[in-house]
Structures are given as C-alpha cells and as structure tokens.
Design a protein around this motif. Structure first.
Motif, PDB file in Angstrom:
ATOM      1  N   LYS A  99       0.823  -1.310   0.045  1.00  0.00           N
ATOM      2  CA  LYS A  99      -0.039  -0.218   0.139  1.00  0.00           C
ATOM      3  C   LYS A  99       1.001   1.324  -0.005  1.00  0.00           C
ATOM      4  CE  LYS A  99       0.486  -2.122   4.072  1.00  0.00           C
ATOM      5  NZ  LYS A  99      -0.154  -2.905   5.009  1.00  0.00           N
ATOM      6  N   GLY A 154      -6.348  -3.532  10.404  1.00  0.00           N
ATOM      7  CA  GLY A 154      -6.574  -4.447  11.532  1.00  0.00           C
ATOM      8  C   GLY A 154      -6.082  -4.574  12.679  1.00  0.00           C
ATOM      9  N   THR A 155      -4.782  -4.067  12.979  1.00  0.00           N
ATOM     10  CA  THR A 155      -4.103  -3.826  14.103  1.00  0.00           C
ATOM     11  C   THR A 155      -4.585  -2.754  15.113  1.00  0.00           C
ATOM     12  OG1 THR A 155      -2.148  -4.223  12.872  1.00  0.00           O
ATOM     13  CG2 THR A 155      -1.459  -3.119  15.174  1.00  0.00           C
ATOM     14  N   GLU A 184       2.465  -3.782  11.058  1.00  0.00           N
ATOM     15  CA  GLU A 184       3.656  -3.392  10.242  1.00  0.00           C
ATOM     16  C   GLU A 184       4.887  -3.819  11.171  1.00  0.00           C
ATOM     17  OE1 GLU A 184       2.769  -2.268   7.001  1.00  0.00           O
ATOM     18  OE2 GLU A 184       1.202  -2.966   7.766  1.00  0.00           O
ATOM     19  N   ASP A 190       0.902   1.977  12.031  1.00  0.00           N
ATOM     20  CA  ASP A 190      -0.456   1.351  12.499  1.00  0.00           C
ATOM     21  C   ASP A 190      -0.987   2.582  13.173  1.00  0.00           C
ATOM     22  OD1 ASP A 190      -0.491  -1.326  11.099  1.00  0.00           O
ATOM     23  OD2 ASP A 190       1.059  -1.665  12.510  1.00  0.00           O
TER      24      ASP A 190
END
Ligand code: HSE
Length: 405
Positions: A99, A154-155, A184, A190
C-alpha cells in the motif's frame, strides 16, 4: 504460467502456500498451474517448501523471459518502486500488496504498465482479503461515488476492540497484534494512522480518478484515545473506530481524512471488531454497499494477491483498463473547512457551554465528576468550532473526537 514472489514474509509466504494448497482449483480456472520459479528474499528459509527457488538477485527474475508474472510483497518503496517499474517495463505483469508503494507511486506505475500493455493490480493493498478495489472499479463503475469510508487497519481495530471489550491496556493489545502478524514492521505506521492514510489514498484515487498523495490527507491515529472516552462511548451507544473517510463535496473537490470517530452502534461499521475490516461505499445509484472481512494476516492478504495473479494470467495478452489520472494539488479540500460533528470532553461550567454553543447533546456517565462536561456538537467547520470552544470561559478541553453521521 511461470511466476515469482518478491518478499517472502507474512504475505509472500502465504502466496506460496495458497498456490501450493489450492493448485487444483487455480489450474482448473487457467488450464495450467501458476508455478513459482523464483522467490526473492535476502533471508534464508531452511526446510521451506520453496527453499530451492530462493534467490537474492533481482536480475534473475528480471532477465528470465519465462517469468511473466511477479507478486511483489516486499513492503516499502525502496527498492520496491525501482524493481516494480523495471519489471513492468520488461513486459511482466505485477501484483502487489504494497500500500505504501501504490499510495506514493501508483500513478507512475500504472502508467508504466499501460505503456508496456501489462497489468499492475493491487487488490491486497486495501482491506487485506476483502475485495474492494475491483468492486469499486468494475461492479460499481456505473455510479458516482458519494462516500467511501471504513475500518482499514486490522491492528488498530484489534487494539480498540480489546480496549473497549476487555479493558486491555494499549501496550498489551499491540504486543498481541504483533505476535499474530497483523502489525507493520514499524507499528507506529499502524498506530499513528499512516497505514490507513495510504489505503484511504488508494480508495480515493480509484473512486475519484486522480492520484491522491498521503501528504494531502490529514491524518490522526489512536494514540490519544483515553479510556475515559471509551467509557463515554460505551455508555451512550457509540463505538470508537479509526476510520479512513472520503466524500465528494458539492464543490467537486473531495474531503479525505484519517481520524478516530465516534460511530453510532446502528452503523454497520460499529459491528466490525478485532482484525476485521469493514468498508462502506455510497454510490448515487446503488445507494449503500458494505464490504467486510479479514483486513490483515498472511492467508487473507495472500488470497487477494493470488486472485490478482489469476486475473493477470487470464488476461495475459490484454491489459485491463484499470487506474487513475495525475495528481491535482487542489483536489482535496482542507479538512478544517469541511463540516463534521464532534464529541467534546472537558472540565468547567455546563452553563457557560450552553450559553456559548446552545443546545448541544450532553452525554452522561455514572459517577462522573460534577465539573466534567461532555457533549456532541452540531455539524460545524472545525476551525469555527475550535474558535467557539476556545471562547468559553473557564472551560478546559480534555478530548475532541469526530462523530460519524
Ligand atoms: N498492518 C496492517 C493492518 C496490515 O494491521 O491492517 C494489513 O495492511
């Protein structure tokens, strides 16, 4: 078709596993298997099923004419940008979960793919295993996209869920997310929102047709979320979620922001917990559509990469017309000029707040100190609201969080 994997970490090794374990259905779709000829990584993987395919030399992949398809799962922009560009220029299809690379150089790489008549696809870069880019580009192509927003990391969703449901301290929840392979390499990407910002840029670029750079999107992470605000959210029918949010404004510009939001329990986004991602798209014809699934982790993310690899193999001789236009520095509106509702927690005199702001919606919490004043504002420009809050006598702001409407 002969293929290569660049980067054999969480995602790359998942791609290898899916190509092995689901070789039968993939071969049935393509009438031939996708066969990994090289795995590029600087590390050694003794005993791994693809150990004999390992190389440390990128040129092996670039110069092998048999390799027509490459999955880039390296992360970062260096050397991923240079490698991807050279592969595309050499006429190889590339799929990516990266990304950061797509948000930063997507326009350049899509152009390189166009010139070489090959595909550059990156479904895994947003939403992990959740199909969202292809639906936005293909299935919803007959719509003007009014809004697209959601939980894209998600984290942080895992951490917020643990804080909300289990009162788990922030650090413990983060350590657990790292252990599960969601975070990450540098988890500050994150926590501080950079990862969501990149994904938001990709969603906005696809939805609105111009390359949106991360620097154009105001970004705030979850570092300042206090347990006190979680308690107020719980007691008053809200969740707290980190959202990437884009909306087309009447002016033709877009509002794009990454920020924690108070999300009303009735919104589908409020039901998205743990590592799951959820994305709402509002189109002018389709109305509201909701996408949900695992936003991180090895196999879900690799599932999206493999889907792109199959798509490339199916369209090996024909480029899909997929992408967006050049940057426009004025396309993203300054967020402080956009309208939003806010949750505000402070200490002071409730009557002074009423006098300054009128009938805002006050929130309550059992056992709260008498001088704690907490409320939800009407929609206002942030700059205007800040000025009005600052003018309230003897009122000290402790927290201010956007409210999703
Ligand atoms: N660190 C990312 C997340 C991985 O937690 O969502 C998937 O992009």
């Amino acid at each position: 078709m002969k293929a290569a994997i660049m980067g054999y970490g969480v995602v790359g090794s998942g791609v290898g596993k899916i190509l092995r374990e689901n070789a039968d259905i993939i071969a049935a779709k393509l009438e031939e298997p996708i066969e990994i000829k090289y795995v590029l990584d600087l590390r050694d993987f003794p005993g791994d099923a693809l150990e004999d395919k390992l190389t440390k030399n990128f040129e092996d992949i670039l110069n092998d004419d048999e390799v027509k398809l490459v999955c880039e799962a390296m992360g970062g922009t260096k050397p991923a940008y240079d490698f991807t560009k050279r592969l595309l220029e050499a006429g190889k299809h590339v799929v990516s979960s990266n990304k950061e690379l797509v948000a930063t150089y997507g326009f350049e790489l899509l152009n390189a793919a166009k010139k070489a008549n090959v595909n550059y696809l990156f479904e895994a870069s947003v939403g992990g295993g959740v199909p969202i880019l292809r639906p936005l580009w293909q299935c919803l192509a007959g719509n003007h996209i009014k809004k697209v927003y959601g939980i894209l990391n998600g984290t942080t969703n895992f951490i917020l869920t643990k804080m909300y449901n289990e009162d788990m301290p922030f650090e413990q929840a983060l350590a657990l997310a790292q252990e599960l392979g969601y975070a990450e390499k540098d988890p500050s990407a994150d926590i501080a929102g950079a990862d969501v910002c990149r994904k938001t840029c990709i969603l906005a670029s696809i939805s609105y047709g111009k390359h949106i750079d991360p620097a154009q999107v105001q970004t705030q992470g979850i570092e300042d979320i206090q347990i006190r605000d979680v308690a107020y959210a719980k007691a008053n029918g809200y969740e707290i979620k980190l959202l990437g949010y884009c909306e087309k404004l009447e002016s033709g510009k877009i509002d794009a922001i990454v920020s924690p939001f108070f999300v009303p329990k009735e919104n589908q986004i409020a039901t998205v917990s743990d590592v799951f991602n959820g994305i709402v798209v509002v189109g002018d014809m389709v109305d509201e559509v909701f996408f949900y699934g695992r936003g991180a982790g090895s196999l879900p993310t690799a599932s999206a990469c493999v889907g792109d690899m199959i798509d490339c193999a199916m369209h090996a001789d024909k480029r899909k017309n997929f992408g967006w236009g050049a940057r426009d520095k004025d396309f993203v509106e300054n967020h402080s000029a956009c309208q939003s509702r806010y949750y505000v927690r402070g200490t002071g005199d409730i009557n002074a707040v009423k006098k300054a702001l009128g009938e805002v919606a006050f929130l309550s919490l059992q056992g709260a100190p008498l001088d704690e004043v907490v409320f939800l504002t009407e929609a206002a420009q942030e700059s205007e609201l800040d000025a009005r809050l600052a003018a309230i006598e003897n009122f000290q702001i402790e927290a201010k969080i956007r409210v999703l409407t």
